[in-house]
Design a protein around this motif. Sequence first.
Motif, PDB file in Angstrom:
ATOM      1  N   GLN A 238     -24.277 -23.593  34.006  1.00 26.68           N
ATOM      2  CA  GLN A 238     -24.679 -23.745  35.414  1.00 26.68           C
ATOM      3  C   GLN A 238     -26.176 -24.023  35.533  1.00 26.68           C
ATOM      4  O   GLN A 238     -26.966 -23.595  34.697  1.00 26.68           O
ATOM      5  CB  GLN A 238     -24.325 -22.477  36.192  1.00 26.68           C
ATOM      6  CG  GLN A 238     -22.832 -22.316  36.420  1.00 26.68           C
ATOM      7  CD  GLN A 238     -22.506 -21.073  37.219  1.00 26.68           C
ATOM      8  OE1 GLN A 238     -23.032 -19.992  36.967  1.00 26.68           O
ATOM      9  NE2 GLN A 238     -21.636 -21.227  38.198  1.00 26.68           N
ATOM     10  N   SER A 239     -26.538 -24.706  36.608  1.00 27.12           N
ATOM     11  CA  SER A 239     -27.942 -24.959  36.929  1.00 27.12           C
ATOM     12  C   SER A 239     -28.371 -23.988  38.017  1.00 27.12           C
ATOM     13  O   SER A 239     -27.718 -23.907  39.057  1.00 27.12           O
ATOM     14  CB  SER A 239     -28.127 -26.401  37.415  1.00 27.12           C
ATOM     15  OG  SER A 239     -27.987 -27.298  36.339  1.00 27.12           O
ATOM     16  N   VAL A 240     -29.437 -23.256  37.766  1.00 26.93           N
ATOM     17  CA  VAL A 240     -29.866 -22.207  38.699  1.00 26.93           C
ATOM     18  C   VAL A 240     -31.397 -22.211  38.815  1.00 26.93           C
ATOM     19  O   VAL A 240     -32.094 -22.946  38.110  1.00 26.93           O
ATOM     20  CB  VAL A 240     -29.422 -20.804  38.209  1.00 26.93           C
ATOM     21  CG1 VAL A 240     -27.908 -20.673  38.252  1.00 26.93           C
ATOM     22  CG2 VAL A 240     -29.968 -20.510  36.815  1.00 26.93           C
ATOM     23  N   THR A 241     -31.889 -21.359  39.707  1.00 25.57           N
ATOM     24  CA  THR A 241     -33.320 -21.092  39.812  1.00 25.57           C
ATOM     25  C   THR A 241     -33.508 -19.575  39.783  1.00 25.57           C
ATOM     26  O   THR A 241     -32.951 -18.874  40.625  1.00 25.57           O
ATOM     27  CB  THR A 241     -33.882 -21.687  41.123  1.00 25.57           C
ATOM     28  OG1 THR A 241     -33.708 -23.114  41.071  1.00 25.57           O
ATOM     29  CG2 THR A 241     -35.352 -21.371  41.293  1.00 25.57           C
ATOM     30  N   LEU A 242     -34.246 -19.084  38.785  1.00 23.79           N
ATOM     31  CA  LEU A 242     -34.460 -17.638  38.661  1.00 23.79           C
ATOM     32  C   LEU A 242     -35.769 -17.245  39.324  1.00 23.79           C
ATOM     33  O   LEU A 242     -36.794 -17.892  39.121  1.00 23.79           O
ATOM     34  CB  LEU A 242     -34.530 -17.207  37.191  1.00 23.79           C
ATOM     35  CG  LEU A 242     -33.280 -17.329  36.319  1.00 23.79           C
ATOM     36  CD1 LEU A 242     -33.517 -16.600  34.997  1.00 23.79           C
ATOM     37  CD2 LEU A 242     -32.042 -16.787  37.017  1.00 23.79           C
ATOM     38  N   VAL A 243     -35.712 -16.178  40.114  1.00 23.72           N
ATOM     39  CA  VAL A 243     -36.937 -15.571  40.630  1.00 23.72           C
ATOM     40  C   VAL A 243     -37.121 -14.267  39.857  1.00 23.72           C
ATOM     41  O   VAL A 243     -36.193 -13.465  39.771  1.00 23.72           O
ATOM     42  CB  VAL A 243     -36.813 -15.304  42.144  1.00 23.72           C
ATOM     43  CG1 VAL A 243     -38.084 -14.639  42.666  1.00 23.72           C
ATOM     44  CG2 VAL A 243     -36.544 -16.603  42.889  1.00 23.72           C
TER      45      VAL A 243
ATOM     46  N   ILE B 101     -27.655 -32.281  38.185  1.00 20.63           N
ATOM     47  CA  ILE B 101     -28.834 -31.491  38.590  1.00 20.63           C
ATOM     48  C   ILE B 101     -29.808 -31.393  37.418  1.00 20.63           C
ATOM     49  O   ILE B 101     -31.023 -31.531  37.589  1.00 20.63           O
ATOM     50  CB  ILE B 101     -28.404 -30.077  39.062  1.00 20.63           C
ATOM     51  CG1 ILE B 101     -27.617 -30.169  40.372  1.00 20.63           C
ATOM     52  CG2 ILE B 101     -29.612 -29.167  39.232  1.00 20.63           C
ATOM     53  CD1 ILE B 101     -26.983 -28.855  40.811  1.00 20.63           C
ATOM     54  N   HIS B 102     -29.262 -31.170  36.227  1.00 23.52           N
ATOM     55  CA  HIS B 102     -30.112 -31.107  35.031  1.00 23.52           C
ATOM     56  C   HIS B 102     -30.909 -32.398  34.872  1.00 23.52           C
ATOM     57  O   HIS B 102     -32.113 -32.376  34.591  1.00 23.52           O
ATOM     58  CB  HIS B 102     -29.231 -30.838  33.806  1.00 23.52           C
ATOM     59  CG  HIS B 102     -29.968 -30.895  32.497  1.00 23.52           C
ATOM     60  ND1 HIS B 102     -29.855 -31.968  31.639  1.00 23.52           N
ATOM     61  CD2 HIS B 102     -30.852 -30.055  31.918  1.00 23.52           C
ATOM     62  CE1 HIS B 102     -30.634 -31.755  30.579  1.00 23.52           C
ATOM     63  NE2 HIS B 102     -31.242 -30.602  30.717  1.00 23.52           N
ATOM     64  N   ILE B 103     -30.249 -33.524  35.085  1.00 25.44           N
ATOM     65  CA  ILE B 103     -30.916 -34.819  34.938  1.00 25.44           C
ATOM     66  C   ILE B 103     -32.004 -35.003  36.005  1.00 25.44           C
ATOM     67  O   ILE B 103     -33.119 -35.438  35.709  1.00 25.44           O
ATOM     68  CB  ILE B 103     -29.869 -35.953  34.963  1.00 25.44           C
ATOM     69  CG1 ILE B 103     -29.084 -35.898  33.651  1.00 25.44           C
ATOM     70  CG2 ILE B 103     -30.518 -37.310  35.161  1.00 25.44           C
ATOM     71  CD1 ILE B 103     -27.788 -36.646  33.674  1.00 25.44           C
TER      72      ILE B 103
ATOM     73  N   LEU C  61     -27.403 -33.728  45.563  1.00 23.00           N
ATOM     74  CA  LEU C  61     -27.758 -33.193  44.241  1.00 23.00           C
ATOM     75  C   LEU C  61     -29.256 -32.921  44.153  1.00 23.00           C
ATOM     76  O   LEU C  61     -29.682 -31.953  43.534  1.00 23.00           O
ATOM     77  CB  LEU C  61     -27.323 -34.175  43.146  1.00 23.00           C
ATOM     78  CG  LEU C  61     -25.806 -34.289  42.989  1.00 23.00           C
ATOM     79  CD1 LEU C  61     -25.441 -35.549  42.211  1.00 23.00           C
ATOM     80  CD2 LEU C  61     -25.240 -33.053  42.292  1.00 23.00           C
ATOM     81  N   ALA C  62     -30.050 -33.768  44.810  1.00 20.37           N
ATOM     82  CA  ALA C  62     -31.498 -33.529  44.826  1.00 20.37           C
ATOM     83  C   ALA C  62     -31.799 -32.243  45.592  1.00 20.37           C
ATOM     84  O   ALA C  62     -32.643 -31.441  45.177  1.00 20.37           O
ATOM     85  CB  ALA C  62     -32.227 -34.718  45.463  1.00 20.37           C
ATOM     86  N   GLU C  63     -31.092 -32.024  46.700  1.00 19.14           N
ATOM     87  CA  GLU C  63     -31.279 -30.755  47.421  1.00 19.14           C
ATOM     88  C   GLU C  63     -30.920 -29.585  46.515  1.00 19.14           C
ATOM     89  O   GLU C  63     -31.614 -28.576  46.466  1.00 19.14           O
ATOM     90  CB  GLU C  63     -30.377 -30.715  48.653  1.00 19.14           C
ATOM     91  CG  GLU C  63     -30.780 -31.655  49.760  1.00 19.14           C
ATOM     92  CD  GLU C  63     -29.856 -31.482  50.961  1.00 19.14           C
ATOM     93  OE1 GLU C  63     -30.213 -30.723  51.867  1.00 19.14           O
ATOM     94  OE2 GLU C  63     -28.764 -32.103  50.969  1.00 19.14           O
TER      95      GLU C  63
ATOM     96  N   PRO D 163     -27.901 -40.223  37.407  1.00 18.46           N
ATOM     97  CA  PRO D 163     -27.259 -38.905  37.268  1.00 18.46           C
ATOM     98  C   PRO D 163     -25.745 -38.938  37.497  1.00 18.46           C
ATOM     99  O   PRO D 163     -25.043 -38.035  37.048  1.00 18.46           O
ATOM    100  CB  PRO D 163     -27.927 -38.057  38.361  1.00 18.46           C
ATOM    101  CG  PRO D 163     -29.186 -38.789  38.717  1.00 18.46           C
ATOM    102  CD  PRO D 163     -28.895 -40.228  38.499  1.00 18.46           C
ATOM    103  N   LEU D 164     -25.247 -39.973  38.190  1.00 20.20           N
ATOM    104  CA  LEU D 164     -23.801 -40.034  38.461  1.00 20.20           C
ATOM    105  C   LEU D 164     -23.042 -40.844  37.415  1.00 20.20           C
ATOM    106  O   LEU D 164     -21.895 -41.226  37.648  1.00 20.20           O
ATOM    107  CB  LEU D 164     -23.541 -40.664  39.848  1.00 20.20           C
ATOM    108  CG  LEU D 164     -24.242 -40.051  41.061  1.00 20.20           C
ATOM    109  CD1 LEU D 164     -23.781 -40.769  42.345  1.00 20.20           C
ATOM    110  CD2 LEU D 164     -23.938 -38.573  41.184  1.00 20.20           C
ATOM    111  N   SER D 165     -23.682 -41.123  36.278  1.00 17.83           N
ATOM    112  CA  SER D 165     -23.046 -41.968  35.256  1.00 17.83           C
ATOM    113  C   SER D 165     -21.597 -41.585  34.981  1.00 17.83           C
ATOM    114  O   SER D 165     -20.742 -42.447  34.849  1.00 17.83           O
ATOM    115  CB  SER D 165     -23.829 -41.875  33.941  1.00 17.83           C
ATOM    116  OG  SER D 165     -25.060 -42.533  34.073  1.00 17.83           O
ATOM    117  N   ASN D 166     -21.328 -40.307  34.870  1.00 17.49           N
ATOM    118  CA  ASN D 166     -19.983 -39.864  34.483  1.00 17.49           C
ATOM    119  C   ASN D 166     -19.038 -39.653  35.658  1.00 17.49           C
ATOM    120  O   ASN D 166     -17.931 -39.163  35.479  1.00 17.49           O
ATOM    121  CB  ASN D 166     -20.077 -38.558  33.684  1.00 17.49           C
ATOM    122  CG  ASN D 166     -20.437 -38.818  32.227  1.00 17.49           C
ATOM    123  OD1 ASN D 166     -20.140 -39.876  31.680  1.00 17.49           O
ATOM    124  ND2 ASN D 166     -21.081 -37.852  31.594  1.00 17.49           N
TER     125      ASN D 166
END
Lengths: 300, 441
Positions: free
Chosen positions: B296-301, A17-19, A46-48, A184-187
């Motif tokens: 974690q990956s998040v979205t803050l409001v 997601i970060h990528i 993951l894009a969603e 993004p799925l490299s790992n």
Amino acid sequence: MTSYHLDHLQHLETEAIHIMREVAGEFERPALLFSGGKDSICLLRLAEKAFRPSDIPMPLLNVDTGHHFPELNDFRDRRAKQLGARLIVRTVEDAIAKGIAQPSPGEISRNRLQIPTLLAAIEEFRFDCCIGGARRDEEKARAKERFFSFRDSFGQWDPKNQRPEIWNIYNGRLNPGENMRVFPLSNWTEMDVWQYIRRERLEVPSIYFSHTRKCVRRGGQWLPANHLVPPKPTEQVRDVVVRVRTIGDIISTGCVESPATSIDDIIAEIAAARVTERGSRADDKASEAAMEDRKKAGYF
Amino acid sequence: MPPPTLVNVPVDILRFNTCGSVDDGKSTLIGRLLYDSKSLMEDQIEALERSADITGGGQINLADLTDGLRAEREQGITIDVAYRYFATPRRKFIIADTPGHVQYTRNMVTGASTANLSIILVDARTGVIEQSRRHTAIASLLRIPHLVVAVNKMDLVGWSEERFFEIRAQFEEFLPRLDIKDVKFIPLSALNGDNVVDPSPHTPWYSGPTLLGHLETVHIASDWNLQGFRLPVQWVNRPNNPADPALHDFRGFSGQIAGGIVREGQKVLALPAGIVTTVKQIWTYDGMVGEAFCPQSVTLVLEHDIDVSRGSMIIGLEQRPGYSSDLQAEVCWMHTRPLQPGRKYFLKHTTHTVQVVVSELVTKLNMATLETEAGPAELAVNDIGEIRLRTAKPLVFDGYGTNRLTGSFILIEQGTNATVAAGMLRPPREIVKSENGDYVI
């Protein structure tokens, strides 16, 4: 163990997601390569996860060789519609007609011809970045790939001169005409992909599950019977109960005999498997460096 | 075929890298780990045998598993970092195989920057050489939490306990000068598989774990930083959907938490805006959550509509970071064009890219002695040194020793866009002052 713990799929997910978000943040005109195969199905989820509640801020792109399994294309179109995403399809057929791709005499496989078709699509839409679902565990040349894989203005990968990639800081800077491929799925491994599909309850094309198909035995594997490479007089067409483990073109994708009818069955089958996923891809068996050569020429 | 419920999902991931000089047997060790842990498939073994017939005179070369490029196979060397994956029921492993001969610093830094653990290979016959010191120094610089010294080719020194402890003593001579907390020494033979996956019958004097045994059990749960909330904003999430009243006013800040924990209702400070507000929602695709943590990956409001965009950082009010345009950092130089004072680069730190000028080269590390030398004229490729930088806009940062994600940066050459350096920031001299945050809407 504290509650502040991520298991291995959650780790892979947050990394991916970060990528994806780095791509949205750093590039003007990105695209996401979506074939309908299991890896790109994960990419879409993951894009969603990266972009909802917004729309996925990039179109989906697929290079159709004309030799796809019809089930795959149906799935591709339906899934793109469900997500409300823009799907761009460019065909090798068209590229040949326009003189962009030039088949060699007698060349039946569309594998090589995907490359100029993809590069022409990148040029047509001025994409500066394409997100792909390639994984490093698939193949030895891919094991050398970066998350952000720089391509020069000819679309070429230079494996001896890659940008060092340190921590999670990705250098996405490009000069005009240059391009980035991002993976993004490299790992992720094949097993991770199926475990993620199970966890996320993702739909996959029916050909991943056991079905009866007319196949010919060729080169030690079951290939789907098709009109492009008709069976030789010595070859017999038989009804076999099979599934596909990895999806390429219909002429080069080996089917494996399998009774697997659910994701759980597939996971159990992979756990017990004694050959790799790409072992059933005739396009990779061409030589030790088949993938490396295609990537250098602009393959994803 | 086992029933599906018996297929284990590994509980966590251990990332490690292997380093050593040419012929220390790195690739062989990785091949052995994969082979003996049954992570290799029949077609891979077949491919190995095929290449053995052609190039190896019939002898299977386990290094062929990791040397994926044609030039590598032709030259019998590893050119670039290769990644390998395997899993046991306990853990999933990500291996970065980092070549030791050319571009060693560049490759090792690339492979080791995300590692929990580094394996340094030493040839039992030659013992500690400059490369061993260099690799250990880099592991220390990158603050890799765990180190394994794999004393390889023990079969060639007759499994001598005395030799093993001699090499251990050579390491212990310089380890105190470095910043490494956990070191494990393991005697092994990668070629024959002794003490790699299975315990060796040749080392009755060694009571420690095998290499895989150690990799499976080393404690890594605390390797992420849960102190001091940091969210570098990657992307502003604004649905362009006027038809849906629930989304009409949605404005979220998406990113991967780089440190600490965030809770709904918590007060946070947005920088560089310098405005305190409250976390209204923590949004994820899988629903709203009450708290979230690194990584974690998040979205803050946020409660208030304030100026936050890509490159901004949202932080907790405790454990404040530094905020400065005058930075001091250790860098690994990775480009053949050397670093000279006065040159301008782009600096990418978290999600923020700024122009930067190198104001001073403070010291350079002498790899042979591990001593620092003051006032070098330049840093050449593979050099490590300390520099001062002035950025066009201030950075919100932590010392690298406190937080690897908010304490690291890369330098990018203008024009070519080459990544030329990896940088680790010194702890801030000044932290974000409270008056920056007194402005509460």
